[in-house]
Write a protein that holds these residues in place. Structure first.
Motif, PDB file in Angstrom:
ATOM      1  N   ILE A   1      -6.708   5.231  -0.494  1.00 32.97           N
ATOM      2  CA  ILE A   1      -6.376   6.555  -1.038  1.00 32.97           C
ATOM      3  C   ILE A   1      -4.915   6.582  -1.471  1.00 32.97           C
ATOM      4  O   ILE A   1      -4.583   7.005  -2.587  1.00 32.97           O
ATOM      5  N   ALA A   2      -4.015   6.088  -0.585  1.00 32.57           N
ATOM      6  CA  ALA A   2      -2.582   6.138  -0.896  1.00 32.57           C
ATOM      7  C   ALA A   2      -2.268   5.290  -2.123  1.00 32.57           C
ATOM      8  O   ALA A   2      -1.499   5.718  -3.000  1.00 32.57           O
ATOM      9  N   ALA A   3      -2.874   4.107  -2.221  1.00 33.25           N
ATOM     10  CA  ALA A   3      -2.597   3.237  -3.372  1.00 33.25           C
ATOM     11  C   ALA A   3      -3.105   3.881  -4.655  1.00 33.25           C
ATOM     12  O   ALA A   3      -2.455   3.780  -5.707  1.00 33.25           O
ATOM     13  N   THR A   4      -4.247   4.567  -4.570  1.00 29.61           N
ATOM     14  CA  THR A   4      -4.781   5.241  -5.762  1.00 29.61           C
ATOM     15  C   THR A   4      -3.849   6.365  -6.214  1.00 29.61           C
ATOM     16  O   THR A   4      -3.526   6.487  -7.403  1.00 29.61           O
TER      17      THR A   4
ATOM     18  N   PRO B   1       5.044 -14.429   4.011  1.00 35.99           N
ATOM     19  CA  PRO B   1       5.427 -13.383   4.968  1.00 35.99           C
ATOM     20  C   PRO B   1       5.386 -11.972   4.393  1.00 35.99           C
ATOM     21  O   PRO B   1       5.211 -11.020   5.141  1.00 35.99           O
ATOM     22  N   PHE B   2       5.510 -11.822   3.072  1.00 36.74           N
ATOM     23  CA  PHE B   2       5.438 -10.482   2.494  1.00 36.74           C
ATOM     24  C   PHE B   2       4.038  -9.893   2.588  1.00 36.74           C
ATOM     25  O   PHE B   2       3.866  -8.688   2.578  1.00 36.74           O
ATOM     26  N   SER B   3       3.009 -10.761   2.630  1.00 38.14           N
ATOM     27  CA  SER B   3       1.657 -10.224   2.642  1.00 38.14           C
ATOM     28  C   SER B   3       1.070 -10.185   4.046  1.00 38.14           C
ATOM     29  O   SER B   3      -0.108  -9.931   4.210  1.00 38.14           O
ATOM     30  N   VAL B   4       1.899 -10.468   5.042  1.00 38.45           N
ATOM     31  CA  VAL B   4       1.427 -10.393   6.424  1.00 38.45           C
ATOM     32  C   VAL B   4       1.990  -9.128   7.059  1.00 38.45           C
ATOM     33  O   VAL B   4       3.176  -8.836   6.913  1.00 38.45           O
ATOM     34  N   SER B   5       1.132  -8.375   7.740  1.00 37.23           N
ATOM     35  CA  SER B   5       1.599  -7.168   8.424  1.00 37.23           C
ATOM     36  C   SER B   5       2.705  -7.516   9.424  1.00 37.23           C
ATOM     37  O   SER B   5       2.614  -8.518  10.120  1.00 37.23           O
ATOM     38  N   PRO B   6       3.758  -6.691   9.485  1.00 31.41           N
ATOM     39  CA  PRO B   6       4.831  -6.964  10.449  1.00 31.41           C
ATOM     40  C   PRO B   6       4.312  -7.119  11.875  1.00 31.41           C
ATOM     41  O   PRO B   6       4.826  -7.944  12.637  1.00 31.41           O
ATOM     42  N   VAL B   7       3.301  -6.337  12.213  1.00 32.68           N
ATOM     43  CA  VAL B   7       2.744  -6.428  13.563  1.00 32.68           C
ATOM     44  C   VAL B   7       2.134  -7.813  13.792  1.00 32.68           C
ATOM     45  O   VAL B   7       2.289  -8.416  14.857  1.00 32.68           O
ATOM     46  N   ILE B   8       1.471  -8.336  12.778  1.00 32.14           N
ATOM     47  CA  ILE B   8       0.890  -9.670  12.896  1.00 32.14           C
ATOM     48  C   ILE B   8       2.002 -10.716  12.969  1.00 32.14           C
ATOM     49  O   ILE B   8       1.890 -11.703  13.710  1.00 32.14           O
ATOM     50  N   ALA B   9       3.112 -10.482  12.256  1.00 31.32           N
ATOM     51  CA  ALA B   9       4.258 -11.384  12.344  1.00 31.32           C
ATOM     52  C   ALA B   9       4.767 -11.461  13.784  1.00 31.32           C
ATOM     53  O   ALA B   9       5.109 -12.539  14.282  1.00 31.32           O
TER      54      ALA B   9
ATOM     55  N   GLY C   1       0.369  -3.558  -9.418  1.00 35.87           N
ATOM     56  CA  GLY C   1       1.048  -2.565  -8.602  1.00 35.87           C
ATOM     57  C   GLY C   1       0.122  -2.001  -7.537  1.00 35.87           C
ATOM     58  O   GLY C   1       0.512  -1.822  -6.384  1.00 35.87           O
ATOM     59  N   TYR C   2      -1.121  -1.753  -7.929  1.00 36.65           N
ATOM     60  CA  TYR C   2      -2.123  -1.256  -6.984  1.00 36.65           C
ATOM     61  C   TYR C   2      -2.312  -2.232  -5.838  1.00 36.65           C
ATOM     62  O   TYR C   2      -2.299  -1.853  -4.665  1.00 36.65           O
ATOM     63  N   ALA C   3      -2.468  -3.517  -6.204  1.00 38.55           N
ATOM     64  CA  ALA C   3      -2.694  -4.549  -5.186  1.00 38.55           C
ATOM     65  C   ALA C   3      -1.516  -4.633  -4.230  1.00 38.55           C
ATOM     66  O   ALA C   3      -1.695  -4.701  -3.010  1.00 38.55           O
ATOM     67  N   LEU C   4      -0.293  -4.603  -4.768  1.00 40.47           N
ATOM     68  CA  LEU C   4       0.893  -4.728  -3.920  1.00 40.47           C
ATOM     69  C   LEU C   4       1.025  -3.525  -2.994  1.00 40.47           C
ATOM     70  O   LEU C   4       1.287  -3.671  -1.792  1.00 40.47           O
ATOM     71  N   ALA C   5       0.825  -2.314  -3.562  1.00 34.88           N
ATOM     72  CA  ALA C   5       0.940  -1.099  -2.757  1.00 34.88           C
ATOM     73  C   ALA C   5      -0.133  -1.083  -1.667  1.00 34.88           C
ATOM     74  O   ALA C   5       0.127  -0.718  -0.520  1.00 34.88           O
ATOM     75  N   PHE C   6      -1.334  -1.515  -2.041  1.00 34.35           N
ATOM     76  CA  PHE C   6      -2.430  -1.538  -1.076  1.00 34.35           C
ATOM     77  C   PHE C   6      -2.154  -2.535   0.054  1.00 34.35           C
ATOM     78  O   PHE C   6      -2.286  -2.213   1.236  1.00 34.35           O
ATOM     79  N   ALA C   7      -1.741  -3.745  -0.336  1.00 36.35           N
ATOM     80  CA  ALA C   7      -1.498  -4.787   0.671  1.00 36.35           C
ATOM     81  C   ALA C   7      -0.414  -4.352   1.649  1.00 36.35           C
ATOM     82  O   ALA C   7      -0.527  -4.543   2.857  1.00 36.35           O
ATOM     83  N   ARG C   8       0.637  -3.742   1.106  1.00 34.41           N
ATOM     84  CA  ARG C   8       1.719  -3.290   1.968  1.00 34.41           C
ATOM     85  C   ARG C   8       1.217  -2.180   2.909  1.00 34.41           C
ATOM     86  O   ARG C   8       1.552  -2.137   4.090  1.00 34.41           O
ATOM     87  N   ALA C   9       0.391  -1.277   2.368  1.00 36.52           N
ATOM     88  CA  ALA C   9      -0.075  -0.130   3.144  1.00 36.52           C
ATOM     89  C   ALA C   9      -0.958  -0.558   4.314  1.00 36.52           C
ATOM     90  O   ALA C   9      -0.857  -0.020   5.413  1.00 36.52           O
TER      91      ALA C   9
ATOM     92  N   PHE D   1       4.614   7.019   0.699  1.00 33.68           N
ATOM     93  CA  PHE D   1       6.061   6.766   0.727  1.00 33.68           C
ATOM     94  C   PHE D   1       6.361   5.277   0.574  1.00 33.68           C
ATOM     95  O   PHE D   1       7.135   4.876  -0.282  1.00 33.68           O
ATOM     96  N   ILE D   2       5.726   4.442   1.405  1.00 35.13           N
ATOM     97  CA  ILE D   2       6.126   3.030   1.391  1.00 35.13           C
ATOM     98  C   ILE D   2       5.556   2.269   0.192  1.00 35.13           C
ATOM     99  O   ILE D   2       6.079   1.235  -0.184  1.00 35.13           O
ATOM    100  N   GLY D   3       4.493   2.792  -0.437  1.00 42.16           N
ATOM    101  CA  GLY D   3       3.856   2.032  -1.518  1.00 42.16           C
ATOM    102  C   GLY D   3       4.358   2.355  -2.918  1.00 42.16           C
ATOM    103  O   GLY D   3       4.214   1.547  -3.835  1.00 42.16           O
ATOM    104  N   LEU D   4       4.966   3.553  -3.068  1.00 36.99           N
ATOM    105  CA  LEU D   4       5.321   4.011  -4.420  1.00 36.99           C
ATOM    106  C   LEU D   4       6.171   3.021  -5.225  1.00 36.99           C
ATOM    107  O   LEU D   4       5.853   2.734  -6.375  1.00 36.99           O
ATOM    108  N   PRO D   5       7.263   2.475  -4.655  1.00 35.74           N
ATOM    109  CA  PRO D   5       8.100   1.606  -5.495  1.00 35.74           C
ATOM    110  C   PRO D   5       7.361   0.366  -6.010  1.00 35.74           C
ATOM    111  O   PRO D   5       7.702  -0.144  -7.074  1.00 35.74           O
ATOM    112  N   PHE D   6       6.356  -0.092  -5.277  1.00 36.31           N
ATOM    113  CA  PHE D   6       5.625  -1.275  -5.736  1.00 36.31           C
ATOM    114  C   PHE D   6       4.959  -0.998  -7.082  1.00 36.31           C
ATOM    115  O   PHE D   6       4.977  -1.840  -7.980  1.00 36.31           O
TER     116      PHE D   6
END
Lengths: 286, 295
Positions: free
Chosen positions: A77-80, B119-127, A208-216, A157-162
Motif C-alpha cells: 500500500i505504502a509503495a503504491t 546489504p541495502f536489500s537486507v532488513s536491518p533486523v536481519i543484518a 522506484g516502486y521496487a526500491l520503495a517496497f523492498a525498503r518498506a 515516509f521512508i519510501g518516498l525518496p526512492f
C-alpha cells in the motif's frame, strides 16, 4: 592470498598497465566475505538445517503469518501511494518553477538522512490521537497511530525518496520535442501525458516502486513506535524476529527471516520481469 | 535543473507561445503543486519540525538537563566512536572496490557489484540477526569466544560490525559509477610517465574523486550514526555501555520520558539537517564531479 588472486585474475582480466588489481580486488573480496557473505550465508545455512517439518510449523504459525501479511500488505500500500505522489512530486520539481524549490528538493532526501527511530517517535507525536493531525482525524472518529494505518504512514515516509529520486532524473531527460510533435498532431495535454510521457517513465516508476517496497518490507525503526505492535493486527515481521530473538528462539527468528528474504526476492524478481517487459513495450526510458 | 535558475526570464517568455503543448493549464499546474507540497509537508516537513517542537516543549533548561544525563552523554560518545570506526573502514573498502571495478576489466564484475549492494536489500533486523547467529551462544563460535573472554555480541564490537554491515555499500556505490565514467586515461598517462601506483592514486585519481568520496562518506556517516534496527538487535541495551543515540531515544521514549527522548532525537535531526545542507552544497557546487547520474 593477494598473490594467488592476482595470478588467478591474470587469466580472468584484460591486461592493464595500472597496478593494484590483485591487492584491491583481494581486499574487496576478503572484506565483502567477512562482513557480508559469510555472516549472511549463516542465516541460509541455519534455516536449511531446520528441516522442512520445523520450517512448515513456524510458517503456519498464525502469528507469523499475520506478521508477514501486515508487513507485505502495508509495504504494498505504502509503495503504491508513494509511486502516485512521488511521481507528482518529481513532476512538480522537474517541470514547474516556484519559490523555495531548492529547499523542497532537498527535503525529499530527509528520510535518507533522518534516523528511523527519530522519524518513528516524531510521526507518532503527529499522528497519535493528541497530535496535530491525529487529533484532527480523531474528531472524525478515525484512529491513525497504533493501527495498521500508522504502519503505512511510516512506510510512506521512508519510501518516498526512492520513488522521487529514481523518476526525477529520467523525467529531466524527456525530450520536449516529442511532446511538441504530439501536440502538433492534435493531441491534447491529457493524451500527451498518458500516451507519450508516462510510458517513457514506466521503467523508472517500476524501479522506484521496487526500491520503495523492498525498503518498506525490512523497515523496523520508524514503524515500531507508531504501529502499536498488537500481535495479529499491527505487528510487523521484523519486530516478530526481534521478539523471537529476545525469547532466545533462534530457530523461530531465523525461519521468519528466511521467509522474508524468500518472499522479497520473489517479489523483486516479478518486478524485475515487469520492468524488462515495460522497457521492451515502451522502448525508451531508464 | 541547476541551469534553470540562471536562465533569464526572457527565455521563459519566448517559450510562452508553446506553453499549451508542453505544459498543463495554469489550474492543473497549481493543483499538482498544491498536492505535491501538501504531501511533502505532511509526511516529511512536519515530522522534522515536530522533533524540535517536542524537544523544546519543556523549555531550554529541561532540554540541557536531558542532554547532560550521564547515560545520554555515554550514548553520544558511543555513537561517535562507532561511526569513527565504521566510516573509515567502509571508506577504505569503497576506494579499493571502486579501484578494482572501475580501472580494470574482469569477469564477474556485474555480479560483484550486485553483491556489494546486497546489504541495502537486507532488513536491518536481519543484518543484526546475522551476527547473533554467528557469535551468539547457540553458534559454533559462541562457546569458544566465551571461554576466551571475547565479547562481541551485546558489546561494542557487535555494534560496530552491525553498523559496518548496514553502511557497507555507501562509499563504493558513489565511487564505482564516478570512476567508471572517468575511465583509465589519466592513470595510464601517470604510470607511463613513471609514477608509482600510490603516486598515481594520490595525485591523479584522488583529486578527481574527492567530492564524490566526500558525498559517499557523508551519507555513510549519517546512516552509521542513525542506524537503529541492526544495532538494537546486537546491542543488548546495557545503559551507559551499549546504547547508541538512537537506542537511547527508544529507551527514554519507552520510559514515558518523551521530552528527553526528543532532546536526544533533536541532536540526530540536526545531524540530518547538516547532512542535507552539505549534500545540497556538494550537488550544487560540484554536481558534475560527484556522480555519473547528477548531470
Amino acid at each position: 592470498m593477494a598473490a594467488a588472486l592476482s595470478s588467478a585474475g591474470w587469466r580472468m582480466k584484460k591486461p592493464s598497465v595500472i597496478p593494484g588489481f590483485g591487492r584491491t580486488l583481494g581486499f574487496t573480496l576478503a572484506y565483502l566475505s567477512l562482513i557480508v557473505l559469510i555472516p549472511l550465508s549463516g542465516v541460509i545455512w541455519r534455516s536449511a538445517s531446520l528441516g522442512w517439518a520445523e520450517l512448515v510449523a513456524i510458517a503456519s504459525d498464525e502469528r507469523t503469518r499475520q506478521a508477514l501479511k501486515v508487513s507485505f500488505g502495508a509495504s504494498l500500500i505504502a509503495a503504491t501511494i508513494n509511486v502516485v505522489f512521488g511521481t507528482i512530486v518529481a513532476w512538480v520539481l522537474v517541470r514547474y518553477r516556484f519559490p523555495g524549490k531548492r529547499v523542497v528538493d532537498a527535503v525529499v532526501d530527509l528520510p535518507f538522512a533522518l534516523p528511523t527511530a527519530v522519524a518513528g517517535i516524531s510521526l507518532t507525536a503527529i499522528y497519535a490521537h493528541n497530535g496535530w493531525i491525529g487529533s484532527l482525524a480523531a474528531s472524525f472518529g478515525i484512529k491513525l497511530a497504533f493501527t495498521p494505518v500508522g504502519i503505512v504512514i511510516a512506510l510512506i515516509f521512508i519510501g518516498l525518496p526512492f520513488v522521487v529520486r529514481t523518476v526525477q532524473p529520467v523525467m529531466e531527460e524527456i525530450d520536449k520535442e516529442v511532446e511538441e510533435a504530439a501536440a502538433t498532431l492534435g493531441a491534447h495535454r491529457l493524451q500527451i501525458v498518458a500516451r507519450v510521457i508516462l510510458p517513457g517513465l514506466m521503467p523508472a516508476i517500476l524501479t522506484g516502486y521496487a526500491l520503495a517496497f523492498a525498503r518498506a518490507v525490512g523497515e523496523y525503526g520508524s514503524v515500531i513506535f507508531i504501529a502499536g505492535n498488537i500481535p495479529y493486527v499491527s505487528e510487523i515481521a521484523p519486530l516478530l524476529i526481534v521478539i523471537r530473538l529476545e525469547e532466545y528462539n533462534y530457530a523461530g527468528a531465523t525461519a521468519i527471516a528466511a521467509m522474508m528474504l524468500a518472499i522479497s526476492f520473489a517479489m523483486l524478481l516479478v518486478i524485475n520481469l515487469l520492468q524488462a517487459w515495460s522497457r521492451r513495450r515502451f522502448g525508451h526510458g531508464d | 535543473m541547476a541551469i534553470e535558475a540562471f536562465l533569464p526570464a526572457a527565455v521563459g517568455h519566448s517559450m510562452r507561445p508553446m506553453r499549451k503543448a508542453t505544459t498543463e493549464r495554469a489550474g492543473v499546474r497549481l493543483l499538482l503543486m498544491v498536492i505535491a507540497l501538501a504531501f511533502l509537508g505532511f509526511f516529511l516537513f512536519l515530522p522534522l519540525v515536530m522533533v524540535f517542537v517536542e524537544a523544546f516543549r519543556n523549555g531550554m533548561s529541561a532540554y540541557w538537563t536531558a542532554l547532560a544525563e550521564p547515560d545520554t552523554v555515554a550514548a553520544i560518545r558511543l555513537t561517535l566512536t562507532v561511526a569513527a570506526i565504521a566510516v573509515p573502514l567502509n571508506l577504505i573498502f569503497g576506494v579499493a572496490a571502486a579501484w578494482a571495478i572501475a580501472k580494470f576489466e574482469f569477469k564477474g564484475k556485474a555480479f560483484l557489484i550486485t553483491l556489494i549492494d546486497l546489504p541495502f536489500s537486507v532488513s536491518p533486523v536481519i543484518a543484526g540477526l546475522v551476527y547473533v547467529l554467528l557469535f551468539g551462544a547457540g553458534s559454533a563460535l559462541g562457546p569458544w569466544l566465551k571461554s576466551h573472554g571475547i565479547e562481541i555480541l551485546f558489546a561494542v564490537p557487535g555494534i560496530v560490525l552491525a553498523t559496518i554491515f548496514v553502511t557497507f555499500p555507501f562509499v563504493a556505490r558513489e565511487l564505482i559509477p564516478l570512476m567508471q565514467e572517468q575511465g583509465t586515461g589519466d592513470e595510464e598517462a601517470a604510470i607511463s610517465l613513471g609514477a608509482s601506483g600510490w603516486q598515481t592514486f594520490w595525485y591523479v585519481t584522488l583529486p578527481n574523486i574527492k567530492w564524490g568520496l566526500l558525498y559517499g562518506v557523508l551519507l555513510c556517516n549519517a546512516r552509521a550514526m542513525g542506524e537503529f534496527g541492526a544495532v538494537s538487535v546486537v546491542s543488548g541495551r546495557i545503559r551507559g555501555l551499549t546504547t547508541t543515540m538512537p537506542l537511547q531515544v527508544e529507551i527514554l521514549y519507552n520510559e514515558y520520558n518523551a521530552g528527553a527522548a526528543f532532546a536526544v532525537a533533536s541532536l540526530l535531526a540536526m545531524l540530518a539537517l547538516v547532512t542535507l545542507v552539505l549534500k545540497g552544497i556538494l550537488e550544487y557546487r560540484f554536481g558534475d564531479s560527484i556522480a555519473a547520474r547528477k548531470h
